[in-house]
Design a protein around this motif. Structure first.
Motif, PDB file in Angstrom:
ATOM      1  N   LEU A 173      -1.975   7.665   3.697  1.00 24.97           N
ATOM      2  CA  LEU A 173      -1.088   8.232   2.673  1.00 24.97           C
ATOM      3  C   LEU A 173      -1.542   7.812   1.289  1.00 24.97           C
ATOM      4  CD1 LEU A 173       2.379   7.712   4.396  1.00 24.97           C
ATOM      5  CD2 LEU A 173       1.106   9.846   4.123  1.00 24.97           C
ATOM      6  N   TYR A 174      -1.934   6.547   1.181  1.00 20.14           N
ATOM      7  CA  TYR A 174      -2.416   6.025  -0.100  1.00 20.14           C
ATOM      8  C   TYR A 174      -3.646   6.798  -0.558  1.00 20.14           C
ATOM      9  CZ  TYR A 174      -4.328   2.622  -3.430  1.00 20.14           C
ATOM     10  OH  TYR A 174      -4.824   2.018  -4.544  1.00 20.14           O
ATOM     11  N   ALA A 175      -4.602   6.936   0.363  1.00 25.24           N
ATOM     12  CA  ALA A 175      -5.861   7.612   0.015  1.00 25.24           C
ATOM     13  C   ALA A 175      -5.583   9.058  -0.395  1.00 25.24           C
ATOM     14  CB  ALA A 175      -6.822   7.570   1.201  1.00 25.24           C
ATOM     15  N   LEU A 176      -4.743   9.732   0.383  1.00 25.84           N
ATOM     16  CA  LEU A 176      -4.422  11.132   0.099  1.00 25.84           C
ATOM     17  C   LEU A 176      -3.804  11.268  -1.294  1.00 25.84           C
ATOM     18  CD1 LEU A 176      -3.951  14.085   1.119  1.00 25.84           C
ATOM     19  CD2 LEU A 176      -1.673  13.330   1.809  1.00 25.84           C
ATOM     20  N   THR A 177      -2.763  10.444  -1.548  1.00 22.10           N
ATOM     21  CA  THR A 177      -2.034  10.564  -2.811  1.00 22.10           C
ATOM     22  C   THR A 177      -2.936  10.292  -3.999  1.00 22.10           C
ATOM     23  OG1 THR A 177      -0.101   9.751  -1.644  1.00 22.10           O
ATOM     24  CG2 THR A 177       0.032   9.835  -4.033  1.00 22.10           C
ATOM     25  N   TRP A 178      -3.689   9.207  -3.911  1.00 24.40           N
ATOM     26  CA  TRP A 178      -4.471   8.840  -5.089  1.00 24.40           C
ATOM     27  C   TRP A 178      -5.701   9.713  -5.291  1.00 24.40           C
ATOM     28  CZ3 TRP A 178      -2.971   6.463  -9.261  1.00 24.40           C
ATOM     29  CH2 TRP A 178      -1.830   5.662  -9.187  1.00 24.40           C
ATOM     30  N   THR A 237       0.835  -1.205   0.000  1.00 19.52           N
ATOM     31  CA  THR A 237       0.000   0.000   0.000  1.00 19.52           C
ATOM     32  C   THR A 237       0.868   1.252   0.000  1.00 19.52           C
ATOM     33  OG1 THR A 237      -1.635  -1.213   1.262  1.00 19.52           O
ATOM     34  CG2 THR A 237      -1.868   1.173   1.186  1.00 19.52           C
ATOM     35  N   VAL A 238       1.897   1.247   0.850  1.00 20.84           N
ATOM     36  CA  VAL A 238       2.729   2.446   0.928  1.00 20.84           C
ATOM     37  C   VAL A 238       3.565   2.587  -0.337  1.00 20.84           C
ATOM     38  CG1 VAL A 238       4.769   1.531   2.116  1.00 20.84           C
ATOM     39  CG2 VAL A 238       4.055   3.860   2.527  1.00 20.84           C
TER      40      VAL A 238
END
Lengths: 293, 331
Positions: free
Chosen positions: B168-173, B30-31
């Motif tokens: 972090l995943y949610a934010l980035t994508w 995920t990261v």
């Protein structure tokens, strides 16, 4: 004053290396209009080959000769296999292809020889010789001599032989050269071979002072680009003089301008590139390209 | 103009995949995919600049560095929360991009490549020199700073507890998806058409009344802003920046990513971003190759690029088909 002269001489030594690599870049650019971003990595590969031969018990000079020969062959093969097919394609494609070569050769040297820096014992001792109170390093003198000899040899080849005439004709006007019987594709391959040889000279000369490692020529490549741009991208003489001027300039600026020091030399080279390109794109010795639209 | 239906489907499927992935993958993956998101955004930017306006940049890592350092400095010395630094990083990088776009007008193809290549090589030494801003070679550590959202532990959104990696995943994508839509809209508008006209023939574009300078500078600005946001997200994801996070290799890999994603098509950008991160794993599948060492992976990066360039006509055709819908590039 002694220090100043010493700096100038060691600047000329590095300048000879930049000049040789810059000449390689200019040869290819003149002949094909391509900037070979892989030139530095090709030189590193040559230096590694030379190191391996010496490591296997060869003496320096035979190893150097063999490296020169192998580099020539490598340059020709590279031109035949990957450059030839897209020679007439879009410019962007060729630039990116040489970037691909840069990455691939860098990976190859790391793969084969590992990332750790190796000591490369050159043919010249680093012991200083005293001339009138100024200490010159034998290595610097040797490097200057070798660079000058190889550049002069290439110069003679281009100006004094029929082969050289063919090479120049193929670069200046491929279509008309073909009409008068010059085998243009062969000449282009030869040009890549010669460029690889010059790179090999630069790589082997740089290795003793820089430590041999896969990224060794990355900074030298930028200096060589700066030298080529300074001298004018189409001028072989300009590339060599550009290299020498840049070598001395960087050494003096690095020594006497404390804010720059050793760390910002690369930035000075970049400033030279940007400054020349923006103010006088033809460089010191180049011709201004006039384009009909 | 009522044709982009299949693209909408592709976009919807893509969004769905991105939403589902963190539920099926490990925290580690995920990261990693969050980092892919940052690369994806940078490659989108590079697609706008190089693919559409035809200005090559071998130094896009430098704009990422500007974004990353903007975020890191704001977070560590000025107490700005990480989320708010993202638009600021985009604006700062975009502003520098606009300024850089002016001299870039004077440099033709090869020389622009050379200049940007030089900038990417020199950048780490400059970052090290100005160490009172940038922390020098040690870099700036952001983990556990009070300005970090969730403080590295996790975040609760809409009643859902997310681990730090999932956050972090949610934010980035989320940002990546939004920026993808913006790029799609931009390139489908007058802006994109003008860029392609300039790329294909500056003279013809000028004759048709396209203001070349304005559009080329604007393309630089947009592209740099994307890279800046990518850099900010990179800094937030890794929670650490140092000069060595932005070597020349980064810029070159971004170019590889853009090329792999069918040059000039934002639709392939995700493919390129995935390749940057997962090529080591793919190379590891080959027999007798030790991927703990950097060499083999780097070699195959280069080899992929060389092979793609040899197949260039094919790559361009697919790219053109994906991005231009019927505008063809003169060969």
């Amino acid at each position: 004053m002694a220090n100043f002269i010493q700096q100038v001489v060691s600047g000329l030594a590095s300048g000879g290396i930049y000049g040789a690599l810059a000449l390689a870049i200019v040869l290819i650019h003149r002949a094909t209009g391509v900037l070979n971003f892989a030139q530095g990595e090709m030189a590193t590969l040559s230096a590694f080959v030379c190191w391996s031969l010496i490591d296997h018990g060869w003496a320096f000079w035979p190893a150097f000769g063999a490296t020169i020969f192998l580099s020539f062959a490598g340059g020709v093969v590279l031109e035949q296999t990957v450059i030839r097919p897209i020679q007439n394609g879009p410019l962007l494609g060729i630039v990116i292809l040489t970037i691909g070569l840069l990455i691939a050769i860098n990976g190859l040297t790391t793969w084969v020889w590992g990332g750790a820096a190796k000591q490369f014992h050159g043919p010249f001792s680093t012991a200083p010789i005293n001339v009138g109170g100024v200490a010159f390093s034998k290595q610097d003198i040797g490097v200057i001599a070798i660079s000058v000899v190889s550049v002069v040899l290439i110069g003679l080849l281009f100006t004094r032989t029929k082969l050289g005439l063919g090479l120049r004709a193929a670069a200046a006007n491929p279509t008309e050269a073909r009409l008068v019987g010059v085998r243009v594709p062969g000449m282009l391959a030869l040009g890549w071979g010669l460029a690889a040889v010059l790179g090999a000279v630069a790589g082997v000369m740089a290795a003793p002072s820089l430590f041999l490692e896969p990224n060794m020529m990355q900074t030298v490549l930028l200096y060589a680009f700066a030298a080529a741009v300074l001298g004018g991208m189409d001028s072989p003489v300009g590339a060599v003089i550009g290299g020498l001027v840049l070598g001395v300039l960087l050494n003096l600026v690095g020594t006497y301008v404390h804010w720059v020091g050793g760390e910002l030399r690369l930035a000075v080279a970049l400033a030279v590139i940007l400054g020349v390109l923006l103010i006088r794109p033809a460089g010191l010795f180049g011709r201004t390209a006039v384009r009909r639209v | 103009m009522r044709r982009p239906q299949p693209k909408l489907t592709v976009f919807a499927v893509g969004v769905l995949v991105v939403i589902v992935l963190p539920f099926v993958l490990s925290e580690f993956r995920t990261v990693q995919l969050a980092t892919v998101g940052a690369y994806f955004i940078a490659i989108l930017g590079l697609d706008v600049l190089t693919g559409h306006s035809g200005q090559i940049s071998l130094g896009h890592g430098a704009f990422m560095a500007v974004g990353a350092y903007t975020t890191a400095i704001l977070m560590s010395s000025h107490g700005v929360r990480d989320l708010w630094t993202i638009p600021i990083a985009g604006a700062v990088a975009g502003g520098i991009g606009l300024v850089a776009g002016v001299p870039a007008l004077r440099l033709s193809g090869l020389y622009l490549a050379l200049a940007t290549f030089g900038i990417a090589i020199v950048l780490p030494t400059i970052l090290k020199k100005f160490d009172h801003f940038t922390g020098g070679s040690t870099g700036l550590a952001l983990f556990g700073k009070p300005t970090q959202t969730g403080h590295g532990i996790g975040v609760k959104i809409l009643g859902q507890q997310l681990s730090n990696n999932q956050w972090l995943y949610a934010l980035t994508w989320t940002i990546a998806a939004a920026l993808f839509l913006v790029a799609w809209w931009l390139l489908d508008s007058r802006f994109g058409r003008s860029l392609r006209a300039i790329r294909d023939s500056e003279l013809a574009a000028a004759a048709a009344g396209v203001n070349r300078s304005t559009y080329k500078i604007a393309a630089f600005g947009v592209s740099a802003a994307y890279a800046g946001v990518a850099g900010a997200l990179f800094a937030i994801n890794v929670a650490y920046v140092s000069p060595d996070s932005f070597p020349i290799q980064l810029s070159l890999y971004l170019l590889v990513g853009a090329v792999v994603g069918f040059f000039g098509s934002i639709w392939g950008a995700a493919l390129g971003a995935l390749l940057i991160l997962f090529l080591p794993d793919i190379v590891g599948l080959l027999p007798h190759v030790d991927t703990k060492q950097a060499g083999p992976t780097t070699f195959f990066f280069g080899a992929v690029l060389v092979v793609l360039m040899l197949l260039l006509p094919l790559v361009l055709r697919v790219g053109t088909a994906l991005s231009n819908r019927g505008y063809s590039r003169p060969q």
